[in-house]
Scaffold this motif. Structure first.
Motif, PDB file in Angstrom:
ATOM      1  N   GLY A   1       0.815  -1.208   0.000  1.00 37.86           N
ATOM      2  CA  GLY A   1       0.000   0.000   0.000  1.00 37.86           C
ATOM      3  C   GLY A   1       0.850   1.259   0.000  1.00 37.86           C
ATOM      4  N   GLU A   2       0.191   2.387  -0.007  1.00 38.85           N
ATOM      5  CA  GLU A   2       0.882   3.675   0.060  1.00 38.85           C
ATOM      6  C   GLU A   2       1.515   3.838   1.437  1.00 38.85           C
ATOM      7  N   PRO A   3       2.683   4.466   1.503  1.00 43.71           N
ATOM      8  CA  PRO A   3       3.311   4.664   2.816  1.00 43.71           C
ATOM      9  C   PRO A   3       2.492   5.626   3.677  1.00 43.71           C
ATOM     10  N   GLU A   4       2.516   5.369   4.958  1.00 39.75           N
ATOM     11  CA  GLU A   4       1.829   6.213   5.921  1.00 39.75           C
ATOM     12  C   GLU A   4       2.898   6.846   6.819  1.00 39.75           C
ATOM     13  N   GLU A   5       2.858   8.160   6.937  1.00 35.05           N
ATOM     14  CA  GLU A   5       3.842   8.839   7.788  1.00 35.05           C
ATOM     15  C   GLU A   5       3.382   8.782   9.242  1.00 35.05           C
ATOM     16  N   MET A   6       4.272   8.320  10.107  1.00 39.90           N
ATOM     17  CA  MET A   6       3.980   8.255  11.531  1.00 39.90           C
ATOM     18  C   MET A   6       4.899   9.243  12.248  1.00 39.90           C
ATOM     19  N   ILE A   7       4.355  10.369  12.679  1.00 37.70           N
ATOM     20  CA  ILE A   7       5.136  11.376  13.387  1.00 37.70           C
ATOM     21  C   ILE A   7       5.161  10.974  14.856  1.00 37.70           C
ATOM     22  N   PHE A   8       6.369  10.770  15.392  1.00 40.38           N
ATOM     23  CA  PHE A   8       6.480  10.323  16.781  1.00 40.38           C
ATOM     24  C   PHE A   8       7.190  11.342  17.664  1.00 40.38           C
ATOM     25  N   ARG A   9       7.629  12.464  17.070  1.00 46.11           N
ATOM     26  CA  ARG A   9       8.346  13.492  17.831  1.00 46.11           C
ATOM     27  C   ARG A   9       7.921  14.851  17.305  1.00 46.11           C
ATOM     28  N   ASP A  10       7.562  15.774  18.211  1.00 46.57           N
ATOM     29  CA  ASP A  10       7.127  17.099  17.768  1.00 46.57           C
ATOM     30  C   ASP A  10       8.326  18.011  17.491  1.00 46.57           C
ATOM     31  N   SER A  11       8.052  19.243  17.082  1.00 45.21           N
ATOM     32  CA  SER A  11       9.116  20.162  16.677  1.00 45.21           C
ATOM     33  C   SER A  11      10.015  20.592  17.830  1.00 45.21           C
ATOM     34  N   GLU A  12       9.603  20.340  19.059  1.00 47.54           N
ATOM     35  CA  GLU A  12      10.427  20.654  20.234  1.00 47.54           C
ATOM     36  C   GLU A  12      11.223  19.439  20.712  1.00 47.54           C
ATOM     37  N   GLY A  13      11.065  18.297  20.031  1.00 47.28           N
ATOM     38  CA  GLY A  13      11.785  17.085  20.410  1.00 47.28           C
ATOM     39  C   GLY A  13      11.044  16.222  21.414  1.00 47.28           C
ATOM     40  N   ASN A  14       9.785  16.559  21.696  1.00 49.18           N
ATOM     41  CA  ASN A  14       8.995  15.784  22.654  1.00 49.18           C
ATOM     42  C   ASN A  14       8.267  14.642  21.973  1.00 49.18           C
ATOM     43  N   ALA A  15       8.118  13.559  22.697  1.00 52.33           N
ATOM     44  CA  ALA A  15       7.420  12.385  22.155  1.00 52.33           C
ATOM     45  C   ALA A  15       5.941  12.685  21.974  1.00 52.33           C
ATOM     46  N   ILE A  16       5.384  12.193  20.886  1.00 49.36           N
ATOM     47  CA  ILE A  16       3.944  12.237  20.683  1.00 49.36           C
ATOM     48  C   ILE A  16       3.414  10.924  21.244  1.00 49.36           C
ATOM     49  N   GLN A  17       2.815  10.997  22.399  1.00 51.42           N
ATOM     50  CA  GLN A  17       2.484   9.804  23.174  1.00 51.42           C
ATOM     51  C   GLN A  17       1.490   8.869  22.490  1.00 51.42           C
ATOM     52  N   SER A  18       0.695   9.386  21.565  1.00 49.82           N
ATOM     53  CA  SER A  18      -0.311   8.524  20.940  1.00 49.82           C
ATOM     54  C   SER A  18       0.281   7.570  19.911  1.00 49.82           C
ATOM     55  N   GLU A  19       1.541   7.750  19.564  1.00 51.96           N
ATOM     56  CA  GLU A  19       2.159   6.925  18.537  1.00 51.96           C
ATOM     57  C   GLU A  19       3.131   5.914  19.140  1.00 51.96           C
ATOM     58  N   SER A  20       3.165   4.742  18.557  1.00 50.12           N
ATOM     59  CA  SER A  20       4.184   3.745  18.892  1.00 50.12           C
ATOM     60  C   SER A  20       4.433   2.917  17.646  1.00 50.12           C
ATOM     61  N   LEU A  21       5.605   2.357  17.586  1.00 53.12           N
ATOM     62  CA  LEU A  21       5.991   1.517  16.456  1.00 53.12           C
ATOM     63  C   LEU A  21       5.724   0.079  16.847  1.00 53.12           C
ATOM     64  N   SER A  22       4.962  -0.601  16.037  1.00 49.20           N
ATOM     65  CA  SER A  22       4.625  -1.993  16.307  1.00 49.20           C
ATOM     66  C   SER A  22       5.184  -2.857  15.180  1.00 49.20           C
ATOM     67  N   LEU A  23       6.032  -3.801  15.554  1.00 47.65           N
ATOM     68  CA  LEU A  23       6.634  -4.705  14.575  1.00 47.65           C
ATOM     69  C   LEU A  23       6.143  -6.115  14.862  1.00 47.65           C
TER      70      LEU A  23
END
Length: 137
Positions: free
Chosen positions: A58-80
């Motif tokens: 499928g088309e790639p989906e961008e997962m933003i995990f860090r904001d512009s200040e370097g803080n974690a975006i808590q709603s995201e996690s990488l699942s392998l």
């Protein structure tokens, strides 16, 4: 993040040229709080196995995990999934039909790892930049 690091290195070079940094231990480029940072993301491709055995990506989906200040975006996690690391012939066999847990990497863990790696990278780059400045001085 790449562009932010380029700006940081340009500023470090200017500081060397102005004599504000002498390459001594009184200044730590790797921990300088004025260093810029930015958001970070990864691209995730989902695959679908078709009935004829082919795989459709499928088309790639961008997962933003860090904001512009370097803080974690808590709603995201990488699942392998375990399936991503084992041959399909094994997964499709009777022995391979198992329910394996996924590896979950939180955005916080990714951000902490990136921060540690950035500090190591900056320590190395500070030495390289100092040598470059001395060559051109």
């Amino acid at each position: 993040m790449y562009l932010a690091e380029r700006k940081n290195e340009d500023e470090l070079r200017r500081m060397y040229r102005r004599g504000e940094v002498k390459g001594d231990v009184s200044y730590s480029y790797s921990k300088d709080e004025s260093n810029q940072t930015s958001s970070a993301s990864i691209l995730v491709w989902r695959v679908e196995k078709m009935e004829d055995g082919t795989v459709k990506v499928g088309e790639p989906e961008e997962m933003i995990f860090r904001d512009s200040e370097g803080n974690a975006i808590q709603s995201e996690s990488l699942s392998l999934s375990f399936k991503d690391f084992i041959c399909t012939s094994i997964m499709d066999s009777d022995e391979g039909k198992l329910e394996a847990p996924s590896l979950e990497i939180s955005s916080g863990t990714l951000c902490r790892t990136i921060q540690t790696l950035l500090e190591e990278y900056r320590e190395q780059r500070a030495r390289v930049k100092m040598v470059d400045i001395k060559k051109w001085a």
